[in-house]
Design a protein around this motif. Structure first.
Motif, PDB file in Angstrom:
ATOM      1  N   THR A  17      22.016  36.632   9.147  1.00  0.00           N
ATOM      2  CA  THR A  17      21.850  36.316   7.730  1.00  0.00           C
ATOM      3  C   THR A  17      20.629  35.427   7.579  1.00  0.00           C
ATOM      4  O   THR A  17      20.521  34.401   8.260  1.00  0.00           O
ATOM      5  CB  THR A  17      23.083  35.600   7.160  1.00  0.00           C
ATOM      6  OG1 THR A  17      24.263  36.363   7.460  1.00  0.00           O
ATOM      7  CG2 THR A  17      22.967  35.432   5.654  1.00  0.00           C
ATOM      8  N   VAL A  18      19.714  35.827   6.700  1.00  0.00           N
ATOM      9  CA  VAL A  18      18.496  35.058   6.467  1.00  0.00           C
ATOM     10  C   VAL A  18      18.507  34.546   5.026  1.00  0.00           C
ATOM     11  O   VAL A  18      18.542  35.332   4.078  1.00  0.00           O
ATOM     12  CB  VAL A  18      17.234  35.906   6.708  1.00  0.00           C
ATOM     13  CG1 VAL A  18      15.979  35.060   6.483  1.00  0.00           C
ATOM     14  CG2 VAL A  18      17.239  36.494   8.115  1.00  0.00           C
ATOM     15  N   TYR A  19      18.492  33.222   4.882  1.00  0.00           N
ATOM     16  CA  TYR A  19      18.379  32.587   3.577  1.00  0.00           C
ATOM     17  C   TYR A  19      16.938  32.136   3.390  1.00  0.00           C
ATOM     18  O   TYR A  19      16.398  31.396   4.222  1.00  0.00           O
ATOM     19  CB  TYR A  19      19.303  31.369   3.466  1.00  0.00           C
ATOM     20  CG  TYR A  19      20.766  31.700   3.354  1.00  0.00           C
ATOM     21  CD1 TYR A  19      21.384  31.792   2.114  1.00  0.00           C
ATOM     22  CD2 TYR A  19      21.541  31.920   4.492  1.00  0.00           C
ATOM     23  CE1 TYR A  19      22.730  32.086   2.009  1.00  0.00           C
ATOM     24  CE2 TYR A  19      22.887  32.224   4.398  1.00  0.00           C
ATOM     25  CZ  TYR A  19      23.477  32.304   3.148  1.00  0.00           C
ATOM     26  OH  TYR A  19      24.808  32.597   3.059  1.00  0.00           O
ATOM     27  N   SER A  76      12.809  19.248   4.263  1.00  0.00           N
ATOM     28  CA  SER A  76      12.367  20.467   3.609  1.00  0.00           C
ATOM     29  C   SER A  76      12.609  21.683   4.501  1.00  0.00           C
ATOM     30  O   SER A  76      12.385  21.645   5.714  1.00  0.00           O
ATOM     31  CB  SER A  76      10.876  20.359   3.273  1.00  0.00           C
ATOM     32  OG  SER A  76      10.423  21.546   2.664  1.00  0.00           O
ATOM     33  N   LEU A  77      13.079  22.774   3.894  1.00  0.00           N
ATOM     34  CA  LEU A  77      13.425  23.970   4.654  1.00  0.00           C
ATOM     35  C   LEU A  77      13.066  25.197   3.827  1.00  0.00           C
ATOM     36  O   LEU A  77      13.474  25.325   2.677  1.00  0.00           O
ATOM     37  CB  LEU A  77      14.924  23.979   4.963  1.00  0.00           C
ATOM     38  CG  LEU A  77      15.438  25.115   5.839  1.00  0.00           C
ATOM     39  CD1 LEU A  77      14.952  24.948   7.270  1.00  0.00           C
ATOM     40  CD2 LEU A  77      16.967  25.141   5.809  1.00  0.00           C
ATOM     41  N   ASN A  78      12.285  26.084   4.409  1.00  0.00           N
ATOM     42  CA  ASN A  78      11.916  27.314   3.720  1.00  0.00           C
ATOM     43  C   ASN A  78      12.844  28.477   4.051  1.00  0.00           C
ATOM     44  O   ASN A  78      12.989  29.403   3.265  1.00  0.00           O
ATOM     45  CB  ASN A  78      10.480  27.719   4.088  1.00  0.00           C
ATOM     46  CG  ASN A  78       9.440  26.807   3.466  1.00  0.00           C
ATOM     47  OD1 ASN A  78       9.711  26.151   2.464  1.00  0.00           O
ATOM     48  ND2 ASN A  78       8.261  26.750   4.068  1.00  0.00           N
ATOM     49  N   GLU A  79      13.440  28.420   5.230  1.00  0.00           N
ATOM     50  CA  GLU A  79      14.232  29.551   5.679  1.00  0.00           C
ATOM     51  C   GLU A  79      15.310  29.115   6.668  1.00  0.00           C
ATOM     52  O   GLU A  79      15.075  28.219   7.482  1.00  0.00           O
ATOM     53  CB  GLU A  79      13.301  30.572   6.340  1.00  0.00           C
ATOM     54  CG  GLU A  79      13.944  31.891   6.704  1.00  0.00           C
ATOM     55  CD  GLU A  79      12.922  32.872   7.239  1.00  0.00           C
ATOM     56  OE1 GLU A  79      12.593  33.829   6.520  1.00  0.00           O
ATOM     57  OE2 GLU A  79      12.445  32.669   8.372  1.00  0.00           O
ATOM     58  N   ALA A  80      16.463  29.749   6.589  1.00  0.00           N
ATOM     59  CA  ALA A  80      17.526  29.540   7.570  1.00  0.00           C
ATOM     60  C   ALA A  80      17.950  30.899   8.090  1.00  0.00           C
ATOM     61  O   ALA A  80      18.421  31.753   7.333  1.00  0.00           O
ATOM     62  CB  ALA A  80      18.710  28.815   6.949  1.00  0.00           C
ATOM     63  N   ILE A 263      16.955  31.760  -4.567  1.00  0.00           N
ATOM     64  CA  ILE A 263      17.304  31.792  -3.148  1.00  0.00           C
ATOM     65  C   ILE A 263      17.536  33.245  -2.757  1.00  0.00           C
ATOM     66  O   ILE A 263      18.365  33.940  -3.351  1.00  0.00           O
ATOM     67  CB  ILE A 263      18.565  30.967  -2.859  1.00  0.00           C
ATOM     68  CG1 ILE A 263      18.346  29.499  -3.262  1.00  0.00           C
ATOM     69  CG2 ILE A 263      18.955  31.062  -1.389  1.00  0.00           C
ATOM     70  CD1 ILE A 263      19.595  28.655  -3.144  1.00  0.00           C
ATOM     71  N   SER A 264      16.805  33.718  -1.770  1.00  0.00           N
ATOM     72  CA  SER A 264      16.989  35.089  -1.306  1.00  0.00           C
ATOM     73  C   SER A 264      17.965  35.112  -0.129  1.00  0.00           C
ATOM     74  O   SER A 264      18.010  34.187   0.674  1.00  0.00           O
ATOM     75  CB  SER A 264      15.657  35.705  -0.881  1.00  0.00           C
ATOM     76  OG  SER A 264      15.124  35.033   0.243  1.00  0.00           O
TER      77      SER A 264
END
Length: 296
Positions: A17-19, A76-80, A263-264
């Motif tokens: 899963t990519v957020y 700060s976070l661009n992607e998980a 949020i994608s």
């Protein structure tokens, strides 16, 4: 696994899963239920969960006897990128999951939630079920009635759709079928819970997402799994992850983020039957599949 002579298989799973977050994303917190546990129908041989390439090892048993972890990021976070993968041996138990393993009284699973509250139409369906053959027969009849009344159709319901809304619509997906089953079983006085997990689809049937079904507590048998979407009790093709009063509580991933903007979410599940004698090599190849490199 015990139970010689019963159908069994080993399942390889990779669930990613990519957020994606806007640049303004601040604190991110997630509740994860991504680690299966041993049950009469499954034995975990190998399993790991990582976020942005770092192993997550703080999973602990919750009150249901299932594994749960919390992950928090304050900067700060661009992607998980969340990856759960492993090898689990499953076997046919004719849907019977055994007696409760959790610390929660079974009567707790008679509770309604906003997602599972029965409508008058659901009450009428339950009232029309045949009587006299015991609770197991009634639950089979309930599952069949739901399958007949609610056509499987993707794209017409969402995560917030209630059992009553899906039943009125006459269409939905596995989440809707399972939550209608919960509403009906509880009307019959039978404790019932939502289950999230994975399903090895039949050949030619593409399924690249998690699956949902229901479990009901049948006197003398314990928890029995019903999947109205596929008109079956659960088999060795099912891999159980987590449970709850409804789909929201049983969701493998739930989270919150301090952010302004869109949020994608991109989720993908790959599940296959392992070949005898080469499971470790298969698992290694699966783990080496390309994973997006975190942007921060």
């Amino acid at each position: 696994l015990k139970g010689e002579g019963k159908r069994a298989m080993k399942l390889l799973v990779r669930h990613q899963t990519v957020y994606g977050y806007p640049a303004s994303a601040g604190r991110v917190a997630m509740r994860l239920k991504l680690v299966p546990v041993d049950t009469p129908g499954q034995k975990v041989h190998d399993w790991q969960v990582s976020i942005n390439g770092e192993a997550l090892t703080n999973f602990r048993p919750n009150s249901y006897g299932e594994m749960e972890a919390v992950w928090v990021r304050h900067d700060s976070l661009n992607e998980a990128v969340i990856v759960a993968e492993g090898l689990v041996e499953t076997r046919e138990t004719h849907g019977i999951g055994g007696l409760p393993q959790c610390r929660v009284d079974a009567r707790y699973f008679l509770r309604d939630t906003a997602l599972t509250k029965a409508s008058d139409a659901i009450r009428a369906m339950v009232a029309a079920l045949p009587e006299g053959d015991g609770p197991l027969a009634q639950l089979h009849a309930l599952s069949a009635a739901i399958s007949d009344a609610v056509q499987y159709r993707s794209g017409v319901t969402g995560a917030d759709t209630t059992a009553a809304q899906a039943f009125a619509l006459g269409a939905g997906v596995c989440q809707d079928h399972a939550q209608i089953f919960l509403a009906g079983a509880r009307l019959l006085g039978v404790p019932a819970r939502y289950v999230s997990g994975y399903l090895l689809a039949s050949e030619g049937d593409l399924l690249h997402e998690t699956h949902g079904w229901a479990e009901a507590l049948v006197p003398g048998l314990g928890w029995v799994g019903f999947d109205p979407s596929n008109r079956v009790c659960v088999t060795e093709r099912y891999l159980r992850l987590a449970s709850g009063l409804d789909a929201d509580e049983a969701a493998p991933i739930r989270g919150s983020v301090t952010v302004a903007g869109y949020i994608s979410i991109d989720a993908d599940v790959r599940i296959a039957q392992a070949e005898d004698g080469v499971e470790e090599r298969q698992l290694q190849r699966q783990q080496q599949q390309s994973t997006p490199t975190p942007r921060s």
